[in-house]
Design an enzyme around this catalytic site. Structure first.
Site, PDB file in Angstrom:
ATOM      1  N   HIS A 129       1.062  -0.527   0.011  1.00 39.13           N
ATOM      2  CA  HIS A 129       0.272  -0.344   0.035  1.00 39.13           C
ATOM      3  C   HIS A 129       1.333   1.387  -0.120  1.00 39.13           C
ATOM      4  CE1 HIS A 129      -2.872   2.467   1.666  1.00 39.13           C
ATOM      5  NE2 HIS A 129      -3.830   1.790   1.096  1.00 39.13           N
ATOM      6  N   ASP A 207       3.118  -3.963   8.067  1.00 40.64           N
ATOM      7  CA  ASP A 207       2.491  -4.003   7.990  1.00 40.64           C
ATOM      8  C   ASP A 207       0.857  -4.279   8.414  1.00 40.64           C
ATOM      9  OD1 ASP A 207      -0.443  -1.716   7.266  1.00 40.64           O
ATOM     10  OD2 ASP A 207       0.201  -1.796   5.409  1.00 40.64           O
ATOM     11  N   GLN A 210      -4.198  -4.037   7.657  1.00 40.56           N
ATOM     12  CA  GLN A 210      -5.563  -5.989   6.736  1.00 40.56           C
ATOM     13  C   GLN A 210      -5.499  -6.543   7.958  1.00 40.56           C
ATOM     14  OE1 GLN A 210      -7.990  -5.341   4.670  1.00 40.56           O
ATOM     15  NE2 GLN A 210      -7.995  -3.155   3.789  1.00 40.56           N
ATOM     16  N   LYS A 233     -10.837   0.171  10.973  1.00 42.92           N
ATOM     17  CA  LYS A 233     -11.033  -1.000   9.755  1.00 42.92           C
ATOM     18  C   LYS A 233     -10.630  -2.290  10.834  1.00 42.92           C
ATOM     19  CE  LYS A 233      -7.302   0.013   6.352  1.00 42.92           C
ATOM     20  NZ  LYS A 233      -8.076   0.448   4.925  1.00 42.92           N
ATOM     21  N   CYS A 371      -4.174   2.112  -3.465  1.00 42.79           N
ATOM     22  CA  CYS A 371      -3.915   2.538  -3.184  1.00 42.79           C
ATOM     23  C   CYS A 371      -2.505   1.936  -3.384  1.00 42.79           C
ATOM     24  CB  CYS A 371      -3.466   3.480  -1.539  1.00 42.79           C
ATOM     25  SG  CYS A 371      -5.093   4.789  -1.309  1.00 42.79           S
TER      26      CYS A 371
HETATM   27  C1  LIG Z   1      -2.358  -2.785   3.661  1.00 44.87           C
HETATM   28  C2  LIG Z   1      -2.723  -1.507   4.330  1.00 44.87           C
HETATM   29  N1  LIG Z   1      -1.626  -0.590   4.818  1.00 44.87           N
HETATM   30  C3  LIG Z   1      -2.118   0.529   4.682  1.00 44.87           C
HETATM   31  C4  LIG Z   1      -3.162   1.517   5.040  1.00 44.87           C
HETATM   32  C5  LIG Z   1      -3.619   2.816   5.069  1.00 44.87           C
HETATM   33  O1  LIG Z   1      -4.030   2.648   6.454  1.00 44.87           O
HETATM   34  P1  LIG Z   1      -4.872   4.176   7.214  1.00 44.87           P
HETATM   35  O2  LIG Z   1      -4.858   4.525   5.541  1.00 44.87           O
HETATM   36  O3  LIG Z   1      -5.701   3.632   7.978  1.00 44.87           O
HETATM   37  O4  LIG Z   1      -3.427   4.628   7.363  1.00 44.87           O
HETATM   38  C6  LIG Z   1      -4.615   0.538   4.346  1.00 44.87           C
HETATM   39  C7  LIG Z   1      -5.919   1.107   4.591  1.00 44.87           C
HETATM   40  O5  LIG Z   1      -6.312   1.347   3.604  1.00 44.87           O
HETATM   41  C8  LIG Z   1      -3.887  -0.832   3.944  1.00 44.87           C
HETATM   42  O6  LIG Z   1      -4.749  -1.536   3.872  1.00 44.87           O
END
Ligand SMILES: Cc1ncc(COP(=O)(O)O)c(C=O)c1O
Ligand SMILES: Cc1ncc(COP(=O)(O)O)c(C=O)c1O
Lengths: 413, 154, 413, 154
Positions: A129, A207, A210, A233, A371
């Site tokens: 991401h 990370d 998910q 999430k 993203c």
């Molecule tokens: C794998 C992953 N990493 C990071 C994020 C970023 O999360 P956040 O936007 O809550 O910082 C997301 C979700 O958008 C994600 O799916």
């Protein structure tokens, strides 16, 4: 035994009753919410935790000597214990509250990044991401750190052999990879990755944005050094995320932001920092949201991460089956281990048109690059449609999705 | 389309037809004006090429990679602006934007929009107003057109 | 005309009825909440805005093509318009959402700080909150920027002549000062400061954390270049703050954090940034909290900033009068212009003991260094007690405070 | 104290008296062990000086700048530990901490705490349990004591 034989062990009706929004209609159709990977809906337990805090017990925390402040501080700090237990972290002092996963990773890129030396490298993967990519690019450009990209296989798994090669020269200071891809659903073999990283003298960040939602997480069993996730999430509110890191690392890292609450003493000449984790929590934190994150964790654990995982494994297997029958539909990625996220494309129908037509029928999915632009490029796509499941998702919703996709295809072809 | 699929209002038959079989796709052999539009959010892009004759648009072609809305918008734009002066074409564009963004379908303002600014088949996009996230798909070709007409040369 | 003749123009009973927490008891006494400067309580309008969002209309924003996402995006982006109007900002695109004031100032220290050159200077004042001090120290230590401290007078006003002297060599790139002190209550002469800064070629940042709550703010009339505030002091939720800056500055500044939503395109080699303000909003923002901040602003404006200012001016004058009669009590600072914040000490009674004994009687005040240690040192104190007022504070509460202080003094002496 | 002021339970007369007129304030001419405690949150600080005779605390003094709780805690600690061995003193400290932090007043565990570990007048601090933010005020002198006793020399 096929996964399709998994029993659906959750009492879905009771669970769905906890989510007021699932009773809403969209375009005069009952809402079918298959966009939980972007952000999950909130149970009454979370909504009430926020409202009750504001109605009955709220003040700024840490420095207050009065009852409201003491109680609010206890509620806030109590969530650190809950999160530590949720991740099986060795110590509550290793839990740092951030706005979201993105901030947690930026914090590491800034503060652990400051300990890396020019010429050292950070490894990420091809399926990250942007949250676990752009901060490392910024570090690269700022500090002369090399950024290496571990490729994925065509099936959508991390290529461990290639990763091994990237680690070989011993220059890698950190391997930062997703624990579950938000596009392919791939659950990465965290323990194996951690072992490889450690053998090469690197730290490892997962990370978990998910993956914490879908399975029991044990940062010690995974061998993680850093782990991040995001409250919204996990059925919690927005504005709250978590960084877990080994105390020794947090102790060594300089602070990220300066301000109140993160200091020990301040003079104009020099300030000294508070102990970990407070060193990393400058200013008034997301007090109400942290308390509600605690409510979310308590609620999710009352259902049980194993039961949730089993439910979602069942749903995912069912959905993969059902979607394969939709003419022209192509599922993106065949990872060895997949969480409740399925990306797909459809011949002759653009993902945006799929999303809009599903929406007209009450079904919320996501379409776009999610993203993860470099991953899209690797897959030779500009966008996919993505359906993702939460603990409230039911089989009937997947049927509606599959049936409607058939009609959309008919409409366009 | 079976009757259970809701979406016919949004995806007018004209839009579906033109997205499937565009009439103005391709490139001009001698383009005098060229403009590009790109939506970074989704990666969709379009390239518009024009030829002018006595200050009137005499030929139009577009190369579009995008969703049905974007493809059809490019094709119907091409059809609509053919024969107009650049100023007239841009006025149609303004009116098209107003159609998509404003809460009520814009009435013909007396004097302000001449007959040539009537939207005609472009009215097919009116239901997009209820899907704000898709409006930029329909506007993308017009962004490219604006770019094409603002360049002094190719 | 004495300020004591101001009419109390607010319908306090109706306003207090909007704050459920004000009906709570603490140690069996009715809660008298005089700690609003630390964080304000929340009206039903804010509590309901959060709950309703989660109950009826929620999804992740900006990239969603479905109804819930579109509507949530509209609600979120609508707050940008509200905030722009609240500050009289020239453009909605100049409003950046942050976690709090602290993050807003850190953002400026990082991103505007990156545009300053070694040898240039930043001026702050002697009465800054740590939030507007530590980030500049960190910048100084990182980037070779000089940090200059504008003194205050013994009365607690900014010493404008001394500021002029600090600006004289033309090396100052930024003057960053509070618009209202959280300790002394001093409202600084922002326009005069801005004019001096601009004449010397410097930009000016006002920390409006305290002042936006009490008076109408007009960033254009003040001549500000940067302005920050924090939602939780403005009767909004935690987890949401605001940075306003002139577009030209925001355009020139590099991003602070990297991640989703702040990019235009991403490849492994290079990313390009989204337009302002999105460039500064990485990751999933505090969606629910932003929407609730909008509810707070709408609610506060329905009462009217001028009416609030008049009410608080009346209360403050009344309190200064009443407290002067408490034996041994010493009010800290006599600024020319004061908002609803009063710090005091008492001979022979430590501020912490004051706070605890007030708390036993249901009265919440703050005691300590108020995240302004250098100011304490300047005042020759280690701590003060501080009472602060909100729009729900009433005269009777000040009477209870003053009467209880007399008894506390009797108890100890 | 007038009867309307709630707080008498918390601020026992003994605490008020000792904070006003400490009996062990000051410095030793020849301190063998010195420890400091500082609470960065409020700036309160205390310095504890000890003299030992045959492994028993023979003299104690403290210099404390702080609130009534902290002052009285320092003074009552000094009184309580006089004559104890370092080990005994630290055990009293443990028991004092337990008094402040645990939900129920700790009963004397058989064997675990000898007679010498009884809290005596230190029980005056028990109501602090309801004011968690003030507990560190009472613990500060004990932090200093621990430091003093952990040093091998001054
Ligand atoms: C794998 C992953 N990493 C990071 C994020 C970023 O999360 P956040 O936007 O809550 O910082 C997301 C979700 O958008 C994600 O799916
Ligand atoms: C003057 C001033 N500046 C900055 C802050 C920091 O606000 P926050 O903690 O919400 O970032 C505060 C409040 O604590 C304040 O009073």
């Amino acid at each position: 035994m096929s996964v399709l034989q998994h029993k659906n062990t959750l009492d879905s009706a009771a669970i769905r009753a906890q989510f007021p929004i699932l009773g809403e209609k969209v375009h005069d159709r009952p809402l079918v919410f298959l966009d939980s990977a972007a952000s999950a809906q909130k149970p009454v337990a979370v909504i009430d935790a926020m409202a009750n805090t504001m109605r009955t017990q709220y003040a700024n925390i840490h420095r207050g000597l009065h009852w409201m402040s003491e109680r609010t501080t206890e509620a806030y700090e109590g969530v650190r214990d809950l999160v530590a237990a949720f991740l099986n972290a060795p110590s509550r002092n290793e839990i740092v509250f951030t706005r979201n996963s993105t901030e947690a990773i930026n914090l590491v890129a800034h503060s652990f990044g400051a300990l890396l030396k020019p010429g050292q490298a950070v490894v990420i993967s091809e399926m990250e991401h942007h949250a676990n990519l752009v901060p490392w690019q910024m570090l690269r450009d700022r500090a002369g750190i090399e950024l290496r990209i571990a490729p994925i296989t065509d099936a959508g798994d991390l290529d461990l052999e290639a990763l091994q090669t990237l680690l070989a020269d011993g220059k890698v200071g950190l391997v930062a990879v997703t624990h579950m891809s938000n596009v392919l659903g791939t659950v990465t073999p965290a323990k194996a990755i951690a072992d490889m990283a450690h053998a090469a003298g690197a730290q490892v960040l997962f990370d978990g944005s998910q993956s914490v939602v879908h399975r029991k997480t044990d940062v010690q069993a995974l061998g993680a050094d850093f782990y991040t996730f995001t409250g919204h999430k996990l059925y919690g509110p927005t504005g709250i995320g978590v960084l877990w890191a080994r105390k020794e690392l947090l102790d060594a890292m300089p602070p990220f932001m300066g301000g109140g609450d993160m200091i020990s003493t301040v003079t104009f000449e020099r300030s000294t920092w508070a102990n970990v984790p407070h060193k990393f929590e400058a200013g008034t934190p997301a007090i109400i949201e942290t308390i509600a994150l605690g409510a979310a964790i308590t609620w999710v654990e009352s259902i049980g991460m194993d039961a949730i995982a089993a439910h979602e494994a069942y749903l995912t297997a069912y959905a993969l089956n059902r979607l394969q029958d939709v003419p022209g539909l192509n599922i993106v990625g065949q990872p060895q281990d997949r969480g409740g996220v399925i990306s797909f494309t459809m011949a002759d129908v653009h993902p945006h048109d799929i999303a809009t037509l599903l929406d007209r029928n009450g079904i919320a999915i996501r379409a776009g690059h999610h993203c993860a632009e470099p991953l899209m490029r690797r897959l030779g796509l500009t966008a996919t449609a993505r359906a993702s499941f939460g603990l409230y998702t039911v089989k009937e919703e997947i049927d509606v999705l599959a049936d409607t996709l058939v009609r959309i295809r008919d409409f366009f072809v | 389309m079976t009757q259970v699929l809701d979406g016919s209002a949004l995806y007018d038959q004209l839009i579906v037809a033109r997205s499937r079989t565009p009439l103005f796709a391709g490139r001009l052999e001698q383009a005098e004006k060229v403009g590009n539009g790109k939506n970074p959010l989704c990666g969709d892009k379009t390239r518009v090429e024009l030829a002018l004759d006595h200050n009137h648009i005499s030929q139009v072609r577009h190369q579009t990679r995008g969703c049905a809305i974007c493809l059809a918008a490019a094709d119907l734009m091409a059809e609509r602006i053919l024969g107009l002066s650049p100023d007239q074409a841009l006025k149609v564009g303004q009116r098209f934007s107003a159609l998509l963004v404003e809460d009520t379908v814009p009435a013909t303002h007396e004097g302000e929009f001449e007959e040539n600014a009537a939207l005609g088949p472009l009215m097919a996009f009116a239901p997009l107003r209820a899907h704000r996230s898709r409006i930029r798909c329909a506007e993308l070709p017009w962004v490219a057109l604006k770019e094409a007409l603002s360049h002094d040369d190719v």
